[in-house]
Design a protein around this motif. Structure first.
Motif, PDB file in Angstrom:
ATOM      1  N   ASP A 154      19.525   0.980   7.441  1.00 55.03           N
ATOM      2  CA  ASP A 154      18.274   1.350   8.224  1.00 55.03           C
ATOM      3  C   ASP A 154      16.985   0.266   7.374  1.00 55.03           C
ATOM      4  OD1 ASP A 154      17.399   1.988   5.571  1.00 55.03           O
ATOM      5  OD2 ASP A 154      18.001   4.238   5.900  1.00 55.03           O
ATOM      6  N   ASP A 155      15.820   0.783   8.096  1.00 54.06           N
ATOM      7  CA  ASP A 155      14.566  -0.192   7.988  1.00 54.06           C
ATOM      8  C   ASP A 155      13.857   0.352   6.880  1.00 54.06           C
ATOM      9  OD1 ASP A 155      15.485  -2.181   9.922  1.00 54.06           O
ATOM     10  OD2 ASP A 155      14.771  -0.782  11.228  1.00 54.06           O
ATOM     11  N   ARG A 156      14.349   1.210   5.883  1.00 56.82           N
ATOM     12  CA  ARG A 156      13.464   1.819   4.955  1.00 56.82           C
ATOM     13  C   ARG A 156      13.426   0.633   3.995  1.00 56.82           C
ATOM     14  NH1 ARG A 156      12.817   7.060   5.291  1.00 56.82           N
ATOM     15  NH2 ARG A 156      12.169   7.115   3.004  1.00 56.82           N
ATOM     16  N   THR A 157      12.144   0.919   3.302  1.00 58.55           N
ATOM     17  CA  THR A 157      11.569  -0.119   2.251  1.00 58.55           C
ATOM     18  C   THR A 157      11.805   0.524   0.827  1.00 58.55           C
ATOM     19  OG1 THR A 157       9.991  -1.182   3.918  1.00 58.55           O
ATOM     20  CG2 THR A 157       9.466  -1.650   1.436  1.00 58.55           C
ATOM     21  N   PRO A 158      12.356  -0.289   0.025  1.00 57.55           N
ATOM     22  CA  PRO A 158      12.417   0.197  -1.544  1.00 57.55           C
ATOM     23  C   PRO A 158      10.936   0.559  -1.828  1.00 57.55           C
ATOM     24  CG  PRO A 158      13.684  -1.604  -1.063  1.00 57.55           C
ATOM     25  CD  PRO A 158      13.046  -1.569  -0.038  1.00 57.55           C
ATOM     26  N   ILE A 159      10.927   1.411  -2.772  1.00 55.65           N
ATOM     27  CA  ILE A 159       9.588   1.993  -3.533  1.00 55.65           C
ATOM     28  C   ILE A 159       8.728   0.661  -4.031  1.00 55.65           C
ATOM     29  CG2 ILE A 159      10.529   2.947  -5.426  1.00 55.65           C
ATOM     30  CD1 ILE A 159       8.338   4.986  -5.396  1.00 55.65           C
ATOM     31  N   GLY A 160       9.750  -0.267  -4.812  1.00 57.98           N
ATOM     32  CA  GLY A 160       9.155  -1.416  -5.565  1.00 57.98           C
ATOM     33  C   GLY A 160       8.494  -2.298  -4.821  1.00 57.98           C
ATOM     34  N   GLU A 161       8.797  -2.429  -3.548  1.00 58.25           N
ATOM     35  CA  GLU A 161       7.884  -3.166  -2.572  1.00 58.25           C
ATOM     36  C   GLU A 161       6.861  -2.639  -2.051  1.00 58.25           C
ATOM     37  OE1 GLU A 161      10.764  -5.014   0.213  1.00 58.25           O
ATOM     38  OE2 GLU A 161      12.263  -5.338  -1.202  1.00 58.25           O
ATOM     39  N   ALA A 162       7.008  -1.160  -1.579  1.00 59.06           N
ATOM     40  CA  ALA A 162       5.786  -0.542  -0.894  1.00 59.06           C
ATOM     41  C   ALA A 162       4.797  -0.177  -1.645  1.00 59.06           C
ATOM     42  CB  ALA A 162       6.575   0.748  -0.220  1.00 59.06           C
ATOM     43  N   TRP A 163       5.143   0.371  -3.025  1.00 57.95           N
ATOM     44  CA  TRP A 163       4.092   0.783  -3.985  1.00 57.95           C
ATOM     45  C   TRP A 163       2.835  -0.352  -4.133  1.00 57.95           C
ATOM     46  CZ3 TRP A 163       2.113   5.461  -5.374  1.00 57.95           C
ATOM     47  CH2 TRP A 163       1.285   5.621  -6.050  1.00 57.95           C
ATOM     48  N   PRO A 164       3.417  -1.411  -4.692  1.00 58.67           N
ATOM     49  CA  PRO A 164       2.174  -2.410  -4.859  1.00 58.67           C
ATOM     50  C   PRO A 164       1.425  -2.932  -3.659  1.00 58.67           C
ATOM     51  CG  PRO A 164       4.317  -3.101  -5.896  1.00 58.67           C
ATOM     52  CD  PRO A 164       4.801  -1.924  -5.033  1.00 58.67           C
ATOM     53  N   LEU A 165       2.284  -3.130  -2.701  1.00 62.38           N
ATOM     54  CA  LEU A 165       1.425  -3.235  -1.411  1.00 62.38           C
ATOM     55  C   LEU A 165       0.415  -2.529  -0.989  1.00 62.38           C
ATOM     56  CD1 LEU A 165       1.401  -5.263   1.085  1.00 62.38           C
ATOM     57  CD2 LEU A 165       2.982  -4.059   2.288  1.00 62.38           C
ATOM     58  N   ALA A 166       0.859  -1.044  -0.967  1.00 61.79           N
ATOM     59  CA  ALA A 166       0.073   0.116  -0.690  1.00 61.79           C
ATOM     60  C   ALA A 166      -1.369  -0.062  -1.438  1.00 61.79           C
ATOM     61  CB  ALA A 166       0.440   1.275  -0.964  1.00 61.79           C
ATOM     62  N   GLN A 167      -1.158  -0.345  -2.997  1.00 61.61           N
ATOM     63  CA  GLN A 167      -2.251  -0.503  -3.685  1.00 61.61           C
ATOM     64  C   GLN A 167      -3.142  -1.643  -3.587  1.00 61.61           C
ATOM     65  OE1 GLN A 167      -2.749   1.985  -5.935  1.00 61.61           O
ATOM     66  NE2 GLN A 167      -0.821   3.034  -4.923  1.00 61.61           N
ATOM     67  N   GLN A 168      -2.697  -2.627  -3.170  1.00 58.49           N
ATOM     68  CA  GLN A 168      -3.388  -3.892  -2.663  1.00 58.49           C
ATOM     69  C   GLN A 168      -4.219  -3.496  -1.414  1.00 58.49           C
ATOM     70  OE1 GLN A 168      -0.396  -7.037  -2.145  1.00 58.49           O
ATOM     71  NE2 GLN A 168       0.171  -6.887  -4.139  1.00 58.49           N
ATOM     72  N   ILE A 169      -3.877  -3.127  -0.511  1.00 60.23           N
ATOM     73  CA  ILE A 169      -4.405  -2.512   0.650  1.00 60.23           C
ATOM     74  C   ILE A 169      -5.684  -1.702   0.395  1.00 60.23           C
ATOM     75  CG2 ILE A 169      -4.637  -1.647   2.947  1.00 60.23           C
ATOM     76  CD1 ILE A 169      -1.508  -2.648   3.194  1.00 60.23           C
ATOM     77  N   LEU A 170      -5.331  -0.618  -0.683  1.00 61.97           N
ATOM     78  CA  LEU A 170      -6.305   0.114  -0.897  1.00 61.97           C
ATOM     79  C   LEU A 170      -7.428  -0.405  -1.637  1.00 61.97           C
ATOM     80  CD1 LEU A 170      -4.535   3.467  -2.049  1.00 61.97           C
ATOM     81  CD2 LEU A 170      -5.615   3.127   0.148  1.00 61.97           C
ATOM     82  N   ALA A 171      -7.017  -1.263  -2.687  1.00 66.58           N
ATOM     83  CA  ALA A 171      -8.128  -2.046  -3.513  1.00 66.58           C
ATOM     84  C   ALA A 171      -9.080  -2.922  -2.568  1.00 66.58           C
ATOM     85  CB  ALA A 171      -7.514  -2.791  -4.414  1.00 66.58           C
ATOM     86  N   GLU A 172      -8.626  -3.060  -1.210  1.00 66.66           N
ATOM     87  CA  GLU A 172      -9.300  -3.553  -0.513  1.00 66.66           C
ATOM     88  C   GLU A 172     -10.366  -2.876   0.383  1.00 66.66           C
ATOM     89  OE1 GLU A 172      -8.091  -6.833   2.614  1.00 66.66           O
ATOM     90  OE2 GLU A 172      -5.970  -7.035   1.360  1.00 66.66           O
ATOM     91  N   LEU A 173      -9.679  -1.527   0.809  1.00 71.99           N
ATOM     92  CA  LEU A 173     -10.677  -0.796   1.278  1.00 71.99           C
ATOM     93  C   LEU A 173     -11.683   0.041   0.474  1.00 71.99           C
ATOM     94  CD1 LEU A 173      -7.726   1.200   3.364  1.00 71.99           C
ATOM     95  CD2 LEU A 173      -9.316  -0.819   4.173  1.00 71.99           C
ATOM     96  N   GLU A 174     -11.410   0.110  -0.955  1.00 66.80           N
ATOM     97  CA  GLU A 174     -12.251   1.130  -1.661  1.00 66.80           C
ATOM     98  C   GLU A 174     -13.568   0.515  -1.630  1.00 66.80           C
ATOM     99  OE1 GLU A 174     -10.126   0.768  -5.241  1.00 66.80           O
ATOM    100  OE2 GLU A 174      -8.785   2.771  -4.652  1.00 66.80           O
ATOM    101  N   PRO A 175     -14.003  -0.834  -1.717  1.00 63.33           N
ATOM    102  CA  PRO A 175     -15.260  -1.328  -1.892  1.00 63.33           C
ATOM    103  C   PRO A 175     -15.955  -1.145  -0.540  1.00 63.33           C
ATOM    104  CG  PRO A 175     -13.675  -3.002  -2.621  1.00 63.33           C
ATOM    105  CD  PRO A 175     -13.064  -1.861  -1.835  1.00 63.33           C
TER     106      PRO A 175
END
Length: 581
Positions: A154-175
């Motif tokens: 399937d097209d599921r993404t391992p958590i080790g790839e998804a979690w850091p990416l999500a944190q990077q995007i949130l770090a852009e949105l927070e300010p």
């Protein structure tokens, strides 16, 4: 061409070179380049236009020229030439567990098989068993592995790839102006080992500028939707990310609803209805209210308030799978789940003595800086040659370095001397008992011959667990996410044996392993198995992977008293002594 297309060509080249039998360094150079481009947070076309291709890690002049060729012509001549010798369709066969480049080359050159479908047909027809070192059993295993790939492709993404990416995007949105809170939601917040897409939430009164920024981020390849409170994008690496924005006063219901799971949410709504309330992502509303839409809303600006309205204690996201957590909460029986702050040691790590990148002292200093009180150095044993495993003679040399490091660290920190000992393919252990008896802590692990028949691989792990000198089994099944399922173990027998032999089982925190998996942790808790959450660190940076292991433990309802590396050193040493090692 975009990032994904360039990365895929480099990945395919690496695999085709491996099948051809090129030197490993050449294969790795293309593989690392593919990974670097896949992780690049910018459009590679823009990177090329400003002349910064060689700033990408692993991209030198030669590979930069190849990237330029792909971006300007839409193809790569080297790939086309290589494809005449090694059909690109052979690369798909490498996804089959247990099928390496040499075997793929063999079936191609011997039988003319070029596709996965042809391989499946040949295996089912008994045409592979005559190949050297194949046989009927290996052929049957190959059929099962192909079937498993079809089921899990399937097209599921391992958590080790998804979690850091999500944190990077949130770090852009927070300010951004107006942003009050941000959070990951969905299965990623529940810390499942793989996810379908990334759900992000933002609390703000004015959603429009946040949405505009989100859909125009440099890492966005395409926009799937762009509305007033929800937008969806596809990133350059192919991952879909959804963003929702609502006012802070509705944060609790929003976060709960979009965290899920669906089944957990259904149970919450049922509890609300019993109190005469309707629950959705916006608010609680009395079901018998005849007023306007907002006349009697009960708003929750935190999840804690939402659970209070339902007369429930707060339930951690990692538990929200409708696996008994609602009943436990209603009965006052929610477990006191292990928390990352309780972890005071790491019992599994590697140094420059085997395949690690840092010295004993550097690993100790990094662990202490992260709040740990003691560690165990567990470099690989002698038969794992690929990892520069230690002979007994080298073990005793290492003991001198550990003693010196202990002296330098002082009395507030302790370094124990251990090993990660190989359980060999024939079932024997890599060190004699007299060697193991001199060590502070002994790990046994499966790394090789994971595809052995069930009876054979079970005999190997049982032999290790019944050895009184073996204190822990690391990453028990040996799986690697997403493609290697691991050894065919009877986990019920493994878990029950762990109880009877007092063998600790590891939850390996590396997101490529997460082994034990959460379902096995849950059963371990029911049986009373002792666990340890370790990073298997080969570099000090990998200590930061600990939260993945803790989340897996929480998903399995693990408590602090059952996780031995939350114990003070004296308690662990007493346990090991009483165990009789």
């Amino acid at each position: 061409m975009n990032n994904r297309e360039v990365a895929k060509i480099f990945a395919d080249v690496a695999n085709m070179l491996a099948i051809r039998g090129d030197i490993i360094h050449r294969v790795l150079s293309y593989r690392r380049a593919s990974e670097a481009i896949q992780e690049l947070g910018r459009d590679i076309n823009q990177v090329y236009e400003v002349g910064e291709l060689t700033d990408i890690p692993g991209i030198g002049k030669t590979l930069a020229e190849k990237i330029e060729e792909m971006l300007t012509t839409g193809k790569l001549a080297f790939y086309d030439k290589l494809a005449q010798e090694i059909p690109p369709s052979l690369v798909e066969m490498l996804k089959v567990d247990g099928l390496g480049p040499k075997r793929v080359k063999q079936v191609y050159e011997t039988l003319g098989i070029t596709t996965l479908a042809e391989l499946d047909t040949a295996a089912k027809a008994g045409k592979l068993r005559e190949l050297p070192k194949m046989g009927a059993k290996s052929e049957a295993k190959l059929v099962k592995a192909i079937e498993a790939l079809a089921r899990h492709g399937d097209d599921r993404t391992p958590i080790g790839e998804a979690w850091p990416l999500a944190q990077q995007i949130l770090a852009e949105l927070e300010p951004l102006p107006g942003v009050v809170k941000t959070a990951v939601a969905g299965s990623l917040r529940r810390m499942k080992e793989s996810i379908g897409d990334v759900d992000l939430l933002v609390a703000a009164d004015d959603a429009a500028p946040i949405m505009d920024y989100f859909v125009n981020m440099p890492r966005v390849e395409s926009i799937s939707g762009h509305g007033p409170t929800k937008s969806s994008v596809v990133l350059l690496n192919g991952m879909q990310v959804d963003l929702r924005v609502l006012p802070i006063e509705r944060w609790g219901t929003l976060l709960s609803y979009f965290t899920g799971s669906k089944d957990h949410n259904v149970r919450l709504r049922e509890l609300a209805l019993k109190q005469g309330l309707s629950l959705n992502e916006h608010a609680f509303t009395p079901t018998n209210d005849g007023g306007g839409a907002d006349s009697a809303e009960i708003l929750c600006d935190s999840e804690e308030k939402l659970y209070q309205v339902l007369n429930l204690p707060y339930i951690l996201p990692t538990l929200r799978e409708d696996r008994g957590e609602i009943e436990a909460a209603l009965n006052g029986q929610l477990p006191q789940l292990i928390q990352i702050e309780q972890i005071v040691s790491d019992l599994h790590m590697h140094t420059t003595w085997s395949d690690g990148k840092m010295t004993v002292l550097e690993m100790a200093q990094a662990a202490q800086a992260r709040g740990m009180q003691y560690i165990v150095i567990t470099d690989h044993s002698q038969s794992l040659g690929i990892a520069n495993g230690l002979t007994p003679a080298r073990l005793w040399q290492q003991a001198e370095e550990i003693a010196a490091a202990n002296e330098q660290m002082g009395p507030e920190f302790r370094i124990l001397h251990g090993t990660e000992m190989e359980i060999k393919a024939d079932g024997s252990l890599d060190f004699e008992d007299e060697v193991l008896a001199r060590l502070d802590f002994v790990i046994a692990s499966l790394h090789v011959s994971l595809n052995q028949p069930h009876e054979q691989v079970m005999k190997r792990i049982m032999n290790a667990m019944h050895n009184p000198h073996v204190d822990m089994i690391a990453h028990p099944t040996g799986r690697l996410l997403p493609d290697r399922p691991g050894a065919d173990l009877d986990m019920e027998t493994v878990l029950q044996t762990a109880v009877s032999t007092q063998t600790i089982l590891e939850i390996n925190a590396n997101p490529r392993r997460l082994d034990l998996r959460d379902s096995h942790v849950r059963r371990a808790m029911e049986l009373g198995v002792l666990l340890s959450i370790n990073c298997d660190a080969h570099h000090v940076e990998q200590f930061d992977l600990l939260h993945y292991g803790v989340a897996t433990a929480q998903r399995g309802w693990a408590t602090g008293e059952m996780v031995v590396n939350s114990w003070p050193l004296a308690k662990l040493l007493t346990f090991l002594e009483e165990k009789g090692r």
